[in-house]
Design a protein around this motif. Structure first.
Motif, PDB file in Angstrom:
ATOM      1  N   VAL A 128       0.733  -1.266   0.145  1.00  0.00           N
ATOM      2  CA  VAL A 128       0.294   0.224  -0.164  1.00  0.00           C
ATOM      3  C   VAL A 128       1.186   1.259   0.242  1.00  0.00           C
ATOM      4  CG1 VAL A 128      -1.481  -1.002   1.501  1.00  0.00           C
ATOM      5  CG2 VAL A 128      -0.201   0.021   3.263  1.00  0.00           C
ATOM      6  N   SER A 129       0.398   2.273  -0.720  1.00  0.00           N
ATOM      7  CA  SER A 129       1.163   3.784  -0.925  1.00  0.00           C
ATOM      8  C   SER A 129       0.778   3.919   0.464  1.00  0.00           C
ATOM      9  CB  SER A 129       0.542   4.306  -2.054  1.00  0.00           C
ATOM     10  OG  SER A 129       1.152   5.903  -1.925  1.00  0.00           O
ATOM     11  N   GLN A 130       2.142   4.725   0.591  1.00  0.00           N
ATOM     12  CA  GLN A 130       1.917   5.722   2.331  1.00  0.00           C
ATOM     13  C   GLN A 130       1.217   6.538   1.559  1.00  0.00           C
ATOM     14  OE1 GLN A 130       6.231   6.974   3.105  1.00  0.00           O
ATOM     15  NE2 GLN A 130       5.881   7.244   5.327  1.00  0.00           N
ATOM     16  N   SER A 131       1.183   7.482   1.203  1.00  0.00           N
ATOM     17  CA  SER A 131      -0.195   8.091   1.089  1.00  0.00           C
ATOM     18  C   SER A 131      -1.623   8.037   1.441  1.00  0.00           C
ATOM     19  CB  SER A 131      -0.476   9.148   0.014  1.00  0.00           C
ATOM     20  OG  SER A 131      -0.464   7.880  -1.481  1.00  0.00           O
ATOM     21  N   VAL A 132      -1.775   6.430   1.468  1.00  0.00           N
ATOM     22  CA  VAL A 132      -2.761   6.014   1.760  1.00  0.00           C
ATOM     23  C   VAL A 132      -3.095   5.821   3.075  1.00  0.00           C
ATOM     24  CG1 VAL A 132      -5.097   4.050   1.519  1.00  0.00           C
ATOM     25  CG2 VAL A 132      -3.080   4.065  -0.557  1.00  0.00           C
ATOM     26  N   LEU A 133      -2.187   5.305   3.814  1.00  0.00           N
ATOM     27  CA  LEU A 133      -2.042   5.217   5.383  1.00  0.00           C
ATOM     28  C   LEU A 133      -3.133   6.302   6.379  1.00  0.00           C
ATOM     29  CD1 LEU A 133       1.423   3.976   6.195  1.00  0.00           C
ATOM     30  CD2 LEU A 133      -1.292   2.912   5.974  1.00  0.00           C
ATOM     31  N   ASP A 134      -2.799   7.731   6.354  1.00  0.00           N
ATOM     32  CA  ASP A 134      -3.389   8.811   6.306  1.00  0.00           C
ATOM     33  C   ASP A 134      -5.522   8.896   6.153  1.00  0.00           C
ATOM     34  OD1 ASP A 134      -0.717   9.703   8.109  1.00  0.00           O
ATOM     35  OD2 ASP A 134      -0.445  10.865   6.053  1.00  0.00           O
ATOM     36  N   ASP A 135      -5.956   8.011   5.512  1.00  0.00           N
ATOM     37  CA  ASP A 135      -7.470   8.277   4.818  1.00  0.00           C
ATOM     38  C   ASP A 135      -7.514   6.404   5.408  1.00  0.00           C
ATOM     39  OD1 ASP A 135      -9.842   8.103   3.959  1.00  0.00           O
ATOM     40  OD2 ASP A 135      -8.814   9.311   2.285  1.00  0.00           O
ATOM     41  N   PRO A 136      -7.944   6.113   6.681  1.00  0.00           N
ATOM     42  CA  PRO A 136      -8.838   4.807   6.957  1.00  0.00           C
ATOM     43  C   PRO A 136      -9.528   3.986   6.222  1.00  0.00           C
ATOM     44  CG  PRO A 136      -8.540   5.865   8.996  1.00  0.00           C
ATOM     45  CD  PRO A 136      -7.966   6.978   7.730  1.00  0.00           C
ATOM     46  N   PRO A 137     -10.666   4.738   5.479  1.00  0.00           N
ATOM     47  CA  PRO A 137     -11.759   4.637   4.776  1.00  0.00           C
ATOM     48  C   PRO A 137     -10.877   4.052   3.026  1.00  0.00           C
ATOM     49  CG  PRO A 137     -12.738   6.191   5.470  1.00  0.00           C
ATOM     50  CD  PRO A 137     -11.634   6.365   6.147  1.00  0.00           C
TER      51      PRO A 137
ATOM     52  N   LEU B 173      -8.090   3.912   2.959  1.00  0.00           N
ATOM     53  CA  LEU B 173      -7.168   2.169   3.221  1.00  0.00           C
ATOM     54  C   LEU B 173      -7.331   0.521   3.533  1.00  0.00           C
ATOM     55  CD1 LEU B 173      -4.187   1.282   4.295  1.00  0.00           C
ATOM     56  CD2 LEU B 173      -5.349   1.725   6.803  1.00  0.00           C
ATOM     57  N   ARG B 174      -8.675   0.928   3.705  1.00  0.00           N
ATOM     58  CA  ARG B 174     -10.089  -0.102   4.266  1.00  0.00           C
ATOM     59  C   ARG B 174     -10.035  -0.559   2.629  1.00  0.00           C
ATOM     60  NH1 ARG B 174     -12.492  -2.971   7.543  1.00  0.00           N
ATOM     61  NH2 ARG B 174     -14.871  -3.978   6.910  1.00  0.00           N
ATOM     62  N   VAL B 175     -10.228  -0.032   1.685  1.00  0.00           N
ATOM     63  CA  VAL B 175     -10.792  -0.115   0.258  1.00  0.00           C
ATOM     64  C   VAL B 175      -9.381  -0.712  -0.768  1.00  0.00           C
ATOM     65  CG1 VAL B 175     -11.571   0.667  -1.946  1.00  0.00           C
ATOM     66  CG2 VAL B 175     -12.778   1.845  -0.042  1.00  0.00           C
ATOM     67  N   THR B 176      -8.685  -0.009  -0.269  1.00  0.00           N
ATOM     68  CA  THR B 176      -7.069  -0.587  -0.874  1.00  0.00           C
ATOM     69  C   THR B 176      -7.379  -2.009  -0.968  1.00  0.00           C
ATOM     70  OG1 THR B 176      -6.412   1.847  -1.335  1.00  0.00           O
ATOM     71  CG2 THR B 176      -5.214   0.108  -1.593  1.00  0.00           C
ATOM     72  N   LEU B 177      -6.975  -2.291  -0.156  1.00  0.00           N
ATOM     73  CA  LEU B 177      -6.724  -3.751   0.713  1.00  0.00           C
ATOM     74  C   LEU B 177      -7.782  -4.465   0.261  1.00  0.00           C
ATOM     75  CD1 LEU B 177      -5.343  -2.695   5.097  1.00  0.00           C
ATOM     76  CD2 LEU B 177      -3.856  -3.235   3.091  1.00  0.00           C
ATOM     77  N   ALA B 178      -9.039  -4.210   0.760  1.00  0.00           N
ATOM     78  CA  ALA B 178      -9.859  -5.476   0.365  1.00  0.00           C
ATOM     79  C   ALA B 178      -9.716  -5.663  -1.997  1.00  0.00           C
ATOM     80  CB  ALA B 178     -11.437  -4.350   0.736  1.00  0.00           C
ATOM     81  N   HIS B 179     -10.084  -4.502  -2.011  1.00  0.00           N
ATOM     82  CA  HIS B 179      -9.283  -4.800  -3.636  1.00  0.00           C
ATOM     83  C   HIS B 179      -7.778  -5.249  -4.381  1.00  0.00           C
ATOM     84  CE1 HIS B 179      -8.808  -2.772  -7.986  1.00  0.00           C
ATOM     85  NE2 HIS B 179      -7.735  -3.208  -7.444  1.00  0.00           N
ATOM     86  N   GLU B 180      -6.895  -4.908  -3.333  1.00  0.00           N
ATOM     87  CA  GLU B 180      -5.647  -5.733  -3.215  1.00  0.00           C
ATOM     88  C   GLU B 180      -5.849  -7.453  -2.934  1.00  0.00           C
ATOM     89  OE1 GLU B 180      -3.627  -4.949  -5.678  1.00  0.00           O
ATOM     90  OE2 GLU B 180      -4.638  -2.518  -5.272  1.00  0.00           O
ATOM     91  N   LEU B 181      -6.569  -7.554  -1.583  1.00  0.00           N
ATOM     92  CA  LEU B 181      -6.646  -8.942  -1.500  1.00  0.00           C
ATOM     93  C   LEU B 181      -7.615 -10.091  -2.268  1.00  0.00           C
ATOM     94  CD1 LEU B 181      -7.348  -7.973   2.451  1.00  0.00           C
ATOM     95  CD2 LEU B 181      -5.497  -9.755   1.314  1.00  0.00           C
ATOM     96  N   LEU B 182      -8.509  -9.313  -3.058  1.00  0.00           N
ATOM     97  CA  LEU B 182      -9.336  -9.652  -4.414  1.00  0.00           C
ATOM     98  C   LEU B 182      -8.368 -10.772  -5.425  1.00  0.00           C
ATOM     99  CD1 LEU B 182     -12.605  -7.307  -4.481  1.00  0.00           C
ATOM    100  CD2 LEU B 182     -11.916  -9.754  -3.201  1.00  0.00           C
ATOM    101  N   HIS B 183      -7.029  -9.534  -5.420  1.00  0.00           N
ATOM    102  CA  HIS B 183      -6.243 -10.069  -6.391  1.00  0.00           C
ATOM    103  C   HIS B 183      -5.612 -11.471  -6.169  1.00  0.00           C
ATOM    104  CE1 HIS B 183      -6.554  -6.998  -9.813  1.00  0.00           C
ATOM    105  NE2 HIS B 183      -5.885  -5.829  -8.159  1.00  0.00           N
ATOM    106  N   THR B 184      -5.867 -12.014  -4.952  1.00  0.00           N
ATOM    107  CA  THR B 184      -5.866 -13.220  -4.240  1.00  0.00           C
ATOM    108  C   THR B 184      -6.186 -14.385  -5.012  1.00  0.00           C
ATOM    109  OG1 THR B 184      -5.500 -13.050  -2.248  1.00  0.00           O
ATOM    110  CG2 THR B 184      -3.925 -11.962  -2.474  1.00  0.00           C
TER     111      THR B 184
END
Length: 162
Positions: free
Chosen positions: A56-65, A67-78
């Motif tokens: 995850v990009s460091q720029s996303v860490l300050d925006d929890p919502p 960040l949550r969407v980004t993590l979910a998006h990337e997890l789905l790629h697995t």
């Protein structure tokens, strides 16, 4: 957000997705990597030697919502057959999005006066000798090195580096 907080959010989200019946891979590194260099993406799923690593990009860490969407998006790629944004990935994204109240899409539109992810300026410019169109490039590429090999897309004129 600190690394331990990120790890906890990551594990929690992976558990929620698995509880929904989404077949996440069992070979995911348990700690997402914070990428301090990423400027044009929010996250990335890297598949090497049978293992998945989520960045995850460091720029996303300050925006929890976000960040949550980004993590979910990337997890789905697995999930099997989901390394791209094809039909299977879209189906899982829809299922997860509806259940978790997230808008999981291929790209995210950033709101407000957010700084652009790409801060560098174009370094190279070419001009069409026929119509005067200007083409910019951020990096040295074949077009910049060998402009005589290429033609203007608009009129077919010769290109010259400016």
């Amino acid at each position: 957000m600190t690394q331990p907080e990120l790890n906890a959010l990551f594990a929690s989200l992976a558990g929620e997705l698995r509880a929904l019946g989404i077949p996440l891979s069992k070979d995911i590194d348990p700690q997402p990597v914070i990428n301090t260099r990423a400027q044009r993406r929010l996250g990335c799923c890297v598949h090497r030697e049978g293992r998945y690593t989520i960045q995850v990009s460091q720029s996303v860490l300050d925006d929890p919502p976000l960040l949550r969407v980004t993590l979910a998006h990337e997890l789905l790629h697995t999930c099997p057959g989901c390394l791209n944004h094809g039909a299977a990935w879209k189906a899982y994204a829809k299922t997860a999005g509806e259940a978790l109240g997230l808008s999981i899409t291929r790209a995210v539109a950033l709101e407000g006066d957010a700084a652009p992810l790409r801060r560098e300026e174009m370094k190279y410019f070419l001009r069409c000798e026929k119509c005067g169109a200007v083409i910019g490039r951020y990096r040295m590429c074949k077009l910049v090195k060998y402009p005589w090999r290429y033609r203007c897309a608009a009129c077919g004129g010769k290109l010259k580096r400016v």
